[in-house]
Design a protein around this motif. Structure first.
Motif, mmCIF file in Angstrom:
data_model
loop_
_atom_site.group_PDB
_atom_site.id
_atom_site.type_symbol
_atom_site.label_atom_id
_atom_site.label_comp_id
_atom_site.label_asym_id
_atom_site.label_seq_id
_atom_site.Cartn_x
_atom_site.Cartn_y
_atom_site.Cartn_z
ATOM 1 N N LYS A 30 0.815 -1.215 0.000
ATOM 2 C CA LYS A 30 0.000 0.000 0.000
ATOM 3 C C LYS A 30 0.854 1.273 0.000
ATOM 4 O O LYS A 30 0.835 2.059 0.948
ATOM 5 C CB LYS A 30 -0.940 0.015 1.204
ATOM 6 C CG LYS A 30 -1.946 -1.120 1.183
ATOM 7 C CD LYS A 30 -2.865 -1.078 2.405
ATOM 8 C CE LYS A 30 -3.875 -2.219 2.360
ATOM 9 N NZ LYS A 30 -4.771 -2.212 3.547
ATOM 10 N N PRO A 31 1.640 1.468 -1.050
ATOM 11 C CA PRO A 31 2.512 2.647 -1.102
ATOM 12 C C PRO A 31 1.716 3.943 -1.192
ATOM 13 O O PRO A 31 0.623 3.974 -1.769
ATOM 14 C CB PRO A 31 3.328 2.417 -2.371
ATOM 15 C CG PRO A 31 2.441 1.578 -3.233
ATOM 16 C CD PRO A 31 1.704 0.672 -2.291
ATOM 17 N N SER A 32 2.286 5.002 -0.659
ATOM 18 C CA SER A 32 1.681 6.327 -0.769
ATOM 19 C C SER A 32 1.841 6.792 -2.213
ATOM 20 O O SER A 32 2.965 6.931 -2.716
ATOM 21 C CB SER A 32 2.369 7.311 0.180
ATOM 22 O OG SER A 32 2.027 8.637 -0.156
ATOM 23 N N LEU A 33 0.722 7.017 -2.909
ATOM 24 C CA LEU A 33 0.794 7.398 -4.318
ATOM 25 C C LEU A 33 1.517 8.721 -4.516
ATOM 26 O O LEU A 33 2.257 8.903 -5.487
ATOM 27 C CB LEU A 33 -0.624 7.485 -4.904
ATOM 28 C CG LEU A 33 -1.379 6.155 -5.014
ATOM 29 C CD1 LEU A 33 -2.759 6.379 -5.620
ATOM 30 C CD2 LEU A 33 -0.589 5.156 -5.864
ATOM 31 N N ASN A 34 1.337 9.637 -3.589
ATOM 32 C CA ASN A 34 2.005 10.937 -3.678
ATOM 33 C C ASN A 34 3.518 10.757 -3.611
ATOM 34 O O ASN A 34 4.273 11.308 -4.425
ATOM 35 C CB ASN A 34 1.529 11.845 -2.542
ATOM 36 C CG ASN A 34 2.145 13.236 -2.633
ATOM 37 O OD1 ASN A 34 2.163 13.850 -3.696
ATOM 38 N ND2 ASN A 34 2.652 13.734 -1.510
ATOM 39 N N THR A 35 3.971 9.959 -2.629
ATOM 40 C CA THR A 35 5.405 9.691 -2.478
ATOM 41 C C THR A 35 5.931 8.893 -3.662
ATOM 42 O O THR A 35 7.058 9.105 -4.127
ATOM 43 C CB THR A 35 5.665 8.912 -1.180
ATOM 44 O OG1 THR A 35 5.060 9.593 -0.086
ATOM 45 C CG2 THR A 35 7.156 8.773 -0.911
ATOM 46 N N LEU A 36 5.109 7.976 -4.158
ATOM 47 C CA LEU A 36 5.495 7.129 -5.280
ATOM 48 C C LEU A 36 5.755 7.962 -6.537
ATOM 49 O O LEU A 36 6.816 7.833 -7.174
ATOM 50 C CB LEU A 36 4.383 6.109 -5.554
ATOM 51 C CG LEU A 36 4.655 5.057 -6.630
ATOM 52 C CD1 LEU A 36 5.746 4.108 -6.181
ATOM 53 C CD2 LEU A 36 3.380 4.282 -6.941
ATOM 54 N N PHE A 37 4.808 8.835 -6.898
ATOM 55 C CA PHE A 37 4.960 9.659 -8.099
ATOM 56 C C PHE A 37 6.074 10.691 -7.927
ATOM 57 O O PHE A 37 6.762 11.045 -8.886
ATOM 58 C CB PHE A 37 3.642 10.349 -8.439
ATOM 59 C CG PHE A 37 2.626 9.430 -9.049
ATOM 60 C CD1 PHE A 37 2.867 8.847 -10.285
ATOM 61 C CD2 PHE A 37 1.450 9.114 -8.384
ATOM 62 C CE1 PHE A 37 1.940 7.985 -10.861
ATOM 63 C CE2 PHE A 37 0.517 8.246 -8.942
ATOM 64 C CZ PHE A 37 0.769 7.674 -10.184
ATOM 65 N N LYS A 38 6.263 11.153 -6.706
ATOM 66 C CA LYS A 38 7.362 12.077 -6.439
ATOM 67 C C LYS A 38 8.699 11.393 -6.708
ATOM 68 O O LYS A 38 9.604 11.966 -7.323
ATOM 69 C CB LYS A 38 7.298 12.568 -4.990
ATOM 70 C CG LYS A 38 8.389 13.566 -4.638
ATOM 71 C CD LYS A 38 8.261 14.016 -3.177
ATOM 72 C CE LYS A 38 9.379 14.991 -2.820
ATOM 73 N NZ LYS A 38 9.292 15.416 -1.392
ATOM 74 N N GLY A 39 8.818 10.155 -6.239
ATOM 75 C CA GLY A 39 10.047 9.404 -6.464
ATOM 76 C C GLY A 39 10.270 9.086 -7.927
ATOM 77 O O GLY A 39 11.409 9.029 -8.397
ATOM 78 N N MET A 40 9.179 8.896 -8.685
ATOM 79 C CA MET A 40 9.285 8.533 -10.098
ATOM 80 C C MET A 40 9.716 9.688 -10.989
ATOM 81 O O MET A 40 10.423 9.480 -11.985
ATOM 82 C CB MET A 40 7.935 8.000 -10.595
ATOM 83 C CG MET A 40 7.576 6.623 -10.110
ATOM 84 S SD MET A 40 5.917 6.114 -10.643
ATOM 85 C CE MET A 40 6.077 6.166 -12.434
#
Length: 400
Positions: free
Chosen positions: A166-176
Motif C-alpha cells: 500500500k505505497p503512498s501514491l504521492n510519495t510514489l509519483f514524487k520518487g518517479m
C-alpha cells in the motif's frame, strides 16, 4: 494484449534479458537503502531503453544487418575502423564478462536461497555447466521459454507484493519524476541505469529484428513490440523497488535476505519463489550474454559463422568461463552483481554514441533516419549517462 503475447517479438526477449538477477538484486538494494527516492532513475532508464532499443531495431530492419556490421561499414578509414571495432569489442566483452559473473552469481543466490550455502562454492560451476551444455547443444528454446515463465512468476509476485505494501501514491509519483541524490547513492543510480539499458541488448535487438521482420513496413510492429515490452519490464523493476522498501533489514547479503521483499505475500515460502525466479533469470541471462558477445565478434571479424561453428563457440565459452571464475571467487555475490551493473552503466555512452551516429546517416537509413526531436532526446539521454558514468568513476576512486 492477448494478441501481443501470442506474437511475442524481440522486444519481449530484450525485456526478459534486463529483468535478470542483477535487476532483482539492485532494485531490491535501492528499495531497502533509499525507499522510493531512486524510482526516477528507473523512469529515466525506461525512456532511454525505449529510445535506444528503438533505434537499434530500426537499423536492423531497414539494413537487414547487425549493428556492428553497419557501424564498421560506415567508417571509411581503415585505422579508424579497426579502432572502432576494438572499442566495440572491448565494451561488449568487458561488459558481458562482468554481466555474466553477475548472472551466474544471481542464479547461485537463487539456489542458495533454497538449499543453503555450498561449502565448496559449487553452485557457480554447476550453473556454468548447465549454461555450457545448453549453448553447446543449441537446443535450449523450450527451456528458455520455461525459464522466462518462471521469471514472470517472480515478477508477478513483486507486482502483487508492491500493491500489498500500500505505497503512498504521492510519495510514489514524487520518487518517479523528481530526481534526488541521497548520500552514497550514485553507484546505485548508475547500476539501475546499467541493469536496464544493457549495451549488448542493442546489438542483440538489431540482430533479432532482422530475423523476425524483413520489410520496412514492419517498423510499426517493431516499435509497438519494443514500447509495450520495455514499459512492462520497467514497471516490474519499479515494483521490486517498491516491494523492497518495506524490508527493515539494511544488510542484504544473500538470497534469503532478498526474499524478505516477498514475505508480505508468501511468508515462509518467499525464499523458494525468489530462489526459483533468481535461478531462472540467471540461467536465461547466462545464455544470452555470451551469445550476444559471439554475435558481435562474428560481425566485427566477418566470420559469417553459425551457432555451432568453432569460432562462435570459442567466444561464448571464454565469456562463460571467465564469468564462472569471477562468480566462484570468495567475493560477496551482491558486490559482483553491483559491479556488473555499474560497468554497464559506464560502457553505455560509448555504444550509444556509435548508434546515434549511424541512425543519422542517410546512406544507412534513408528516409528512416533520426528526426530532430529524436536526436534531441537521444543527446539528452547520452549526456546524462556520460555525466553519471563520470561521477561514478570519481566515486569509485573516492575523488568526488
Amino acid at each position: 494484449m492477448f494478441k501481443w503475447f501470442k506474437n511475442i517479438g524481440p522486444g519481449a526477449l530484450v525485456a526478459a534479458a534486463f529483468i535478470g538477477p542483477g535487476t532483482v538484486t539492485l532494485c531490491t538494494l535501492a528499495g531497502v537503502n533509499y525507499g522510493y527516492s531512486l524510482l526516477w532513475a528507473m523512469t529515466l532508464s525506461i525512456i532511454a531503453t525505449i529510445v535506444l532499443q528503438g533505434m537499434a531495431a530500426r537499423v536492423g530492419i531497414v539494413t537487414q544487418k547487425g549493428l556492428a556490421t553497419v557501424i564498421k561499414e560506415q567508417i571509411s578509414s581503415p585505422i579508424l575502423r579497426k579502432l572502432a571495432i576494438l572499442l566495440i569489442l572491448a565494451a561488449i566483452v568487458i561488459g558481458n564478462t562482468a554481466y555474466e559473473a553477475g548472472n551466474i552469481s544471481g542464479a547461485a543466490l537463487g539456489i542458495e536461497a533454497i538449499f543453503g550455502n555450498s561449502s565448496f562454492n559449487f553452485y557457480p560451476f554447476l550453473i556454468g555447466l548447465i549454461a555450457f551444455i545448453l549453448l553447446y547443444v543449441g537446443n535450449y528454446k523450450f527451456l528458455e521459454r520455461s525459464l522466462i515463465a518462471l521469471v514472470l512468476l517472480m515478477s508477478s509476485s513483486f507486482l502483487i507484493t508492491a500493491i500489498i505494501t500500500k505505497p503512498s501514491l504521492n510519495t510514489l509519483f514524487k520518487g518517479m519524476f523528481i530526481p534526488s541524490f541521497p548520500e552514497n547513492s550514485m553507484l546505485t543510480i548508475i547500476g539501475l541505469i546499467g541493469t536496464t539499458v544493457v549495451p549488448y541488448n542493442l546489438f542483440l535487438h538489431a540482430s533479432l529484428v532482422k530475423e523476425r521482420w524483413k520489410s520496412k513496413s514492419d517498423l510499426k510492429f517493431a516499435k509497438k513490440d519494443t514500447l509495450i515490452s520495455i514499459i512492462l519490464g520497467g514497471i516490474v523493476s519499479m515494483a521490486i523497488i517498491v516491494a523492497a522498501s518495506s524490508i527493515n533489514n539494511s544488510s542484504i547479503t544473500n538470497g534469503a535476505d532478498l526474499a524478505q521483499g516477498l514475505a508480505p505475500l508468501y511468508g515462509d515460502f518467499a525464499k523458494y519463489f525468489l530462489g526459483i525466479g533468481l535461478f531462472a533469470a540467471g540461467i536465461t541471462s547466462a545464455i544470452t550474454a555470451p551469445l550476444a558477445a559471439a554475435y558481435v565478434a562474428n560481425s566485427c571479424f566477418d566470420w559469417n559463422a553459425g551457432l555451432k561453428s568453432l569460432k562462435f563457440r570459442i567466444v561464448w565459452s571464454i565469456i562463460l568461463i571467465v564469468g564462472v571464475l569471477f562468480s566462484s571467487l570468495k567475493i560477496n555475490p551482491i558486490e559482483i552483481i553491483k559491479f556488473a551493473q555499474v560497468s554497464n552503466g559506464i560502457l553505455l555512452p560509448i555504444i550509444a554514441l556509435f548508434l546515434l551516429w549511424v541512425v543519422n546517416k542517410t546512406s544507412v537509413l534513408g528516409e528512416f533516419k533520426n528526426k530532430v526531436s529524436q536526436n534531441i532526446i537521444s543527446v539528452i539521454i547520452i549526456l546524462i549517462t556520460i555525466i553519471l558514468g563520470f561521477k561514478s568513476i570519481l566515486k569509485v576512486f573516492e575523488i568526488f
